[in-house]
Motif scaffolding. Structure first.
Motif, PDB file in Angstrom:
ATOM      1  N   TYR A   1      31.571  27.147  28.181  1.00 13.92           N
ATOM      2  CA  TYR A   1      32.816  27.025  27.409  1.00 13.92           C
ATOM      3  C   TYR A   1      33.931  26.293  28.168  1.00 13.92           C
ATOM      4  O   TYR A   1      34.712  25.572  27.600  1.00 13.92           O
ATOM      5  CB  TYR A   1      33.352  28.419  27.079  1.00 13.92           C
ATOM      6  N   TYR A   2      34.004  26.568  29.468  1.00 12.67           N
ATOM      7  CA  TYR A   2      35.165  26.107  30.219  1.00 12.67           C
ATOM      8  C   TYR A   2      34.893  24.978  31.199  1.00 12.67           C
ATOM      9  O   TYR A   2      35.819  24.453  31.806  1.00 12.67           O
ATOM     10  CB  TYR A   2      35.776  27.283  30.995  1.00 12.67           C
TER      11      TYR A   2
ATOM     12  N   LYS B   1      39.167  48.830  26.044  1.00  9.61           N
ATOM     13  CA  LYS B   1      40.178  48.784  27.105  1.00  9.61           C
ATOM     14  C   LYS B   1      40.459  47.358  27.509  1.00  9.61           C
ATOM     15  O   LYS B   1      39.677  46.793  28.256  1.00  9.61           O
ATOM     16  CB  LYS B   1      39.677  49.564  28.303  1.00  9.61           C
ATOM     17  N   PRO B   2      41.499  46.769  27.051  1.00  7.33           N
ATOM     18  CA  PRO B   2      42.471  47.256  26.081  1.00  7.33           C
ATOM     19  C   PRO B   2      41.864  47.310  24.684  1.00  7.33           C
ATOM     20  O   PRO B   2      40.841  46.685  24.437  1.00  7.33           O
ATOM     21  CB  PRO B   2      43.592  46.210  26.148  1.00  7.33           C
TER      22      PRO B   2
ATOM     23  N   ASN C   1      31.811  49.420  25.443  1.00  7.01           N
ATOM     24  CA  ASN C   1      31.048  50.626  25.737  1.00  7.01           C
ATOM     25  C   ASN C   1      31.324  51.740  24.737  1.00  7.01           C
ATOM     26  O   ASN C   1      32.457  51.929  24.302  1.00  7.01           O
ATOM     27  CB  ASN C   1      31.403  51.135  27.130  1.00  7.01           C
TER      28      ASN C   1
ATOM     29  N   ASN D   1      28.959  46.899  33.400  1.00  7.81           N
ATOM     30  CA  ASN D   1      29.606  46.963  32.081  1.00  7.81           C
ATOM     31  C   ASN D   1      30.417  48.264  31.991  1.00  7.81           C
ATOM     32  O   ASN D   1      30.348  49.015  31.011  1.00  7.81           O
ATOM     33  CB  ASN D   1      28.540  46.905  30.985  1.00  7.81           C
ATOM     34  N   SER D   2      31.169  48.531  33.031  1.00  6.02           N
ATOM     35  CA  SER D   2      31.721  49.861  33.256  1.00  6.02           C
ATOM     36  C   SER D   2      32.988  50.163  32.458  1.00  6.02           C
ATOM     37  O   SER D   2      33.887  49.347  32.353  1.00  6.02           O
ATOM     38  CB  SER D   2      32.033  49.997  34.743  1.00  6.02           C
ATOM     39  N   VAL D   3      33.019  51.374  31.897  1.00  2.84           N
ATOM     40  CA  VAL D   3      34.248  51.850  31.245  1.00  2.84           C
ATOM     41  C   VAL D   3      35.232  52.266  32.325  1.00  2.84           C
ATOM     42  O   VAL D   3      36.411  51.969  32.266  1.00  2.84           O
ATOM     43  CB  VAL D   3      33.953  53.071  30.349  1.00  2.84           C
TER      44      VAL D   3
ATOM     45  N   TYR E   1      36.244  51.294  35.128  1.00  6.91           N
ATOM     46  CA  TYR E   1      36.411  50.268  36.154  1.00  6.91           C
ATOM     47  C   TYR E   1      37.574  50.582  37.087  1.00  6.91           C
ATOM     48  O   TYR E   1      37.668  50.046  38.168  1.00  6.91           O
ATOM     49  CB  TYR E   1      36.580  48.869  35.563  1.00  6.91           C
TER      50      TYR E   1
ATOM     51  N   LEU F   1      35.308  32.410  35.610  1.00  5.62           N
ATOM     52  CA  LEU F   1      34.900  31.133  35.001  1.00  5.62           C
ATOM     53  C   LEU F   1      33.408  31.099  34.703  1.00  5.62           C
ATOM     54  O   LEU F   1      32.975  30.493  33.726  1.00  5.62           O
ATOM     55  CB  LEU F   1      35.253  29.981  35.946  1.00  5.62           C
TER      56      LEU F   1
ATOM     57  N   PRO G   1      32.062  33.306  30.850  1.00  4.44           N
ATOM     58  CA  PRO G   1      33.018  33.099  29.764  1.00  4.44           C
ATOM     59  C   PRO G   1      32.968  34.165  28.674  1.00  4.44           C
ATOM     60  O   PRO G   1      33.979  34.433  28.031  1.00  4.44           O
ATOM     61  CB  PRO G   1      32.628  31.723  29.199  1.00  4.44           C
ATOM     62  N   ASP G   2      31.805  34.830  28.501  1.00  7.12           N
ATOM     63  CA  ASP G   2      31.709  35.876  27.477  1.00  7.12           C
ATOM     64  C   ASP G   2      32.698  37.015  27.742  1.00  7.12           C
ATOM     65  O   ASP G   2      33.182  37.657  26.818  1.00  7.12           O
ATOM     66  CB  ASP G   2      30.300  36.499  27.477  1.00  7.12           C
TER      67      ASP G   2
ATOM     68  N   SER H   1      35.332  36.664  30.043  1.00  6.31           N
ATOM     69  CA  SER H   1      36.498  36.192  30.787  1.00  6.31           C
ATOM     70  C   SER H   1      37.817  36.685  30.195  1.00  6.31           C
ATOM     71  O   SER H   1      38.729  37.073  30.917  1.00  6.31           O
ATOM     72  CB  SER H   1      36.507  34.672  30.881  1.00  6.31           C
ATOM     73  N   TYR H   2      37.907  36.693  28.867  1.00  5.19           N
ATOM     74  CA  TYR H   2      39.156  37.119  28.226  1.00  5.19           C
ATOM     75  C   TYR H   2      39.415  38.598  28.528  1.00  5.19           C
ATOM     76  O   TYR H   2      40.522  38.988  28.891  1.00  5.19           O
ATOM     77  CB  TYR H   2      39.090  36.866  26.724  1.00  5.19           C
ATOM     78  N   GLU H   3      38.361  39.386  28.384  1.00 13.86           N
ATOM     79  CA  GLU H   3      38.466  40.825  28.643  1.00 13.86           C
ATOM     80  C   GLU H   3      38.901  41.071  30.096  1.00 13.86           C
ATOM     81  O   GLU H   3      39.802  41.861  30.362  1.00 13.86           O
ATOM     82  CB  GLU H   3      37.098  41.460  28.377  1.00 13.86           C
TER      83      GLU H   3
ATOM     84  N   LEU I   1      42.543  40.139  30.683  1.00 15.21           N
ATOM     85  CA  LEU I   1      43.440  41.148  30.112  1.00 15.21           C
ATOM     86  C   LEU I   1      43.503  42.393  30.988  1.00 15.21           C
ATOM     87  O   LEU I   1      44.583  42.920  31.245  1.00 15.21           O
ATOM     88  CB  LEU I   1      42.932  41.561  28.729  1.00 15.21           C
ATOM     89  N   ILE I   2      42.340  42.834  31.437  1.00 14.03           N
ATOM     90  CA  ILE I   2      42.296  44.053  32.254  1.00 14.03           C
ATOM     91  C   ILE I   2      43.040  43.847  33.566  1.00 14.03           C
ATOM     92  O   ILE I   2      43.763  44.724  34.031  1.00 14.03           O
ATOM     93  CB  ILE I   2      40.831  44.474  32.498  1.00 14.03           C
TER      94      ILE I   2
ATOM     95  N   SER J   1      45.535  51.782  29.513  1.00 12.27           N
ATOM     96  CA  SER J   1      44.256  52.031  28.843  1.00 12.27           C
ATOM     97  C   SER J   1      43.116  51.894  29.839  1.00 12.27           C
ATOM     98  O   SER J   1      41.978  52.171  29.535  1.00 12.27           O
ATOM     99  CB  SER J   1      44.068  51.039  27.710  1.00 12.27           C
ATOM    100  N   SER J   2      43.458  51.438  31.053  1.00 10.24           N
ATOM    101  CA  SER J   2      42.391  51.066  31.974  1.00 10.24           C
ATOM    102  C   SER J   2      41.617  52.235  32.578  1.00 10.24           C
ATOM    103  O   SER J   2      40.546  52.065  33.081  1.00 10.24           O
ATOM    104  CB  SER J   2      42.964  50.210  33.095  1.00 10.24           C
TER     105      SER J   2
ATOM    106  N   PRO K   1      50.703  43.239  26.629  1.00 11.06           N
ATOM    107  CA  PRO K   1      50.237  43.754  27.930  1.00 11.06           C
ATOM    108  C   PRO K   1      51.395  44.248  28.795  1.00 11.06           C
ATOM    109  O   PRO K   1      52.446  43.613  28.879  1.00 11.06           O
ATOM    110  CB  PRO K   1      49.540  42.540  28.555  1.00 11.06           C
TER     111      PRO K   1
END
Lengths: 263, 311
Positions: free
Chosen positions: A68-69, A164-165, A218, B94-96, B98, B147, B150-151, B153-155, B158-159, B165-166, B285
């Motif tokens: 993508y980037y 989260k968020p 999750n 894939n941790s809640v 984190y 980078l 990318p799947d 990256s946004y998440e 944000l975190i 919420s973290s 945020p």
């Protein structure tokens, strides 16, 4: 200084090379567009894809030019396509290569109609117009069939992208359109944006019947505690890929949402 | 204490309780009152108070021992260490939870920086430079991982901006950890009052001063890690609160310790209130809101009372 001038000279040679302009060859940096290309049977003109292009299986055999980037510029110039095909997410990357005379074609997928329009457009671009018309007709029939599967319509659905968020889908999201088409209601459809981060309290107060958790998200205990009366469904990677992509397989998403009321 | 200081403290306490009240009861839906209070609002308030206090105190410690108003709690490379822990947990597990990885990442980085700074030849300048180098090094790895994925990256982006919420952690455990750390900090507070003066006049030799410097760096690192555990990486609070406290209440660390707790908590509570309510139901945020809320106040006080910082 002379090294710099020689480099400039070679770059100029590469850009102005007449063999550069191959007829109708293109690369796709969007998994959705790659799927469309295969569905209208014009993959012979597809010269490169990204790491995300995982459907159909044969797409994985094409040269991978980036994601993508990031695009490997050297590979791009070796392939010398006429076009880079991109969607909203990857449009900014595609536009960078106009300097090499590679035309960026950025397609927007905002709703179901835009998928049909884009399939027809790609058919025209690749001289496979008839194929594209057949594909669109076939999808329309499948959509009609999928809609008829909903025996318990108007279920209130909360689609969660991440906990989260707390991120969900808004009015401008393609998934909201799919949920509506399936005969159900997305409780966040009034939010005038695509993928907003929202207050958890807002979702609780809307009392959703069904909660869909995206594959990447999750299934944590808190969600079941916060929504004790809702049915929680966690999607598989395959389901998530279909729902996230406005590809010719989108009728399967309508089938999925239409059958949510079944136990 | 002067009359003005007492009045300022009363105002600050009042401000704290207003923020607390707003965060607890503003637009509380009656039908889901218990659910929302017990699972969302109360845990968020606890995290805001702990996180704000920890960052403000850690900032005060580091600004005092380094005698530098620009020192912040992430000085020892903590932010990058925490960020690295968070990114790894998302990508590999894939941790809640984190935030626990962020906590561990922060602690490991801080102790690595302190170790590299050397106990016998310890100096604040060395600590800052090693922290900065580790920050850059780990920051580059984080950027590369974002980078290349990318799947997610946004998440991840944000975190990394931080927010309540973290973490999904036991409030009791967090409160106990916080109180214990505060007790240990308060034992050493009188020594910090001495450290803000010229070390040559107060301590017999530099190594005696260094002993306390190291203790305060470790305490600051631990406090910041607790904050990372609660709210991820929140910038700015650790710089603005100690400076603002100093501008309003003067230089006595015993008083500043208390006012920093109140100021840090109030800033985070108010920022959380704004972030959840200003464009409800959308959320902004927290990291962005803190800067937008905090900077105008800070500049106002800086223009009005900036001279005090020279003392």
């Amino acid at each position: 200084m002379y090294k710099f001038l020689i480099s400039i000279f070679f770059i100029f040679l590469i850009i102005s090379n007449p063999s550069y302009a191959n007829n109708n060859s293109f690369i796709s940096i969007s998994p959705t567009i790659t799927e469309i290309i295969y569905s209208i049977d014009t993959q012979d003109q597809l010269k490169g894809v990204t790491t995300q292009c995982n459907f159909p299986e044969e797409a994985k055999q094409k040269p991978i030019i980036g994601d993508y980037y990031y695009i490997n510029e050297q590979m791009l110039l070796d392939i010398k396509p006429n076009y880079i095909l991109a969607d909203d997410l990857s449009a900014f990357i595609a536009k960078k290569y106009k300097k090499y005379n590679i035309e960026p074609i950025c397609l927007k997928f905002t709703n179901i109609n835009s998928i049909y329009e884009n399939i027809l457009f790609l058919g025209k671009l690749t001289n496979k117009e008839e194929n594209s018309i057949n594909v669109v007709t076939d999808i329309k029939n499948k959509v009609k069939k999928a809609k008829s599967l909903n025996k318990h319509p108007n279920k209130k659905v909360l689609y969660i992208i991440s906990t989260k968020p707390f991120r969900t889908i808004g009015k401008n999201s393609f998934i909201t359109n799919i949920i509506t088409e399936s005969g159900n209601i997305s409780i966040t459809s009034e939010l005038n944006t695509s993928y907003p981060i929202i207050s958890l309290e807002y979702a609780i107060n809307k009392n959703p019947d069904i909660i869909i958790l995206d594959y990447h998200c999750n299934k944590n205990e808190n969600i079941s505690k916060l929504f004790p009366n809702s049915r929680i469904i966690k999607m598989t990677k395959q389901q998530s890929d279909i729902i996230d992509r406005p590809s010719p397989r989108f009728y399967k998403s309508i089938e999925f949402f239409a059958q949510l009321g079944e136990n | 204490m002067t009359k003005k200081q007492i009045l300022s403290i009363i105002l600050l306490v009042f401000l704290f309780f207003i923020c607390l009240f707003l965060c607890l009861f503003y637009k509380l839906d009656i039908n889901n009152k218990e659910l929302i209070l017990s699972y969302i609002r109360i845990p968020t308030i606890i995290k805001a108070i702990i996180s704000g206090s920890c960052l403000a105190i850690a900032g005060m410690f580091l600004q005092t021992i380094s005698k530098n108003a620009l020192a912040d709690p992430y000085l020892t490379g903590l932010s990058a260490g925490a960020g690295f822990g968070i990114v790894i947990s998302i990508l590999l597990f894939n941790s809640v939870n984190y935030s626990i990885f962020g906590f561990i990442g922060a602690i490991i980085t801080a102790f690595l920086v302190i170790l590299l700074s050397g106990f016998s030849k310890f100096s604040i300048t060395k600590l800052i430079l090693i922290g900065l180098s580790l920050n850059l090094f780990t920051g580059a790895i984080i950027s590369f991982l974002i980078l290349k994925n990318p799947d997610k990256s946004y998440e991840m982006t944000l975190i990394l901006t931080g927010g309540f919420s973290s973490s999904e952690i036991s409030d009791k455990f967090l409160v106990i950890l916080f109180i214990l750390t505060l007790i240990i900090c308060s034992i050493f507070i009188p020594k910090l009052n001495a450290l803000r003066l010229d070390n040559k006049l107060i301590f017999k030799n530099q190594s005696a001063a260094n002993k306390y410097n190291i203790i305060f760096v470790i305490l600051a690192a631990f406090l910041t890690s607790i904050s990372v555990y609660c709210a991820g990486i929140l910038g700015f609070v650790g710089i603005i609160c100690p400076l603002l406290s100093k501008l309003i209440f003067g230089n006595d660390i015993r008083l500043l310790f208390f006012t920093n707790i109140l100021l840090g908590s109030s800033l985070l509570l108010f920022s959380n209130f704004i972030s959840t309510n200003i464009i409800y139901p959308l959320q902004i945020p927290l990291g962005i809101v803190i800067s937008i809320v905090g900077v105008p106040f800070f500049i106002f006080f800086l223009l009005k009372k900036g001279g005090i910082l020279n003392n």
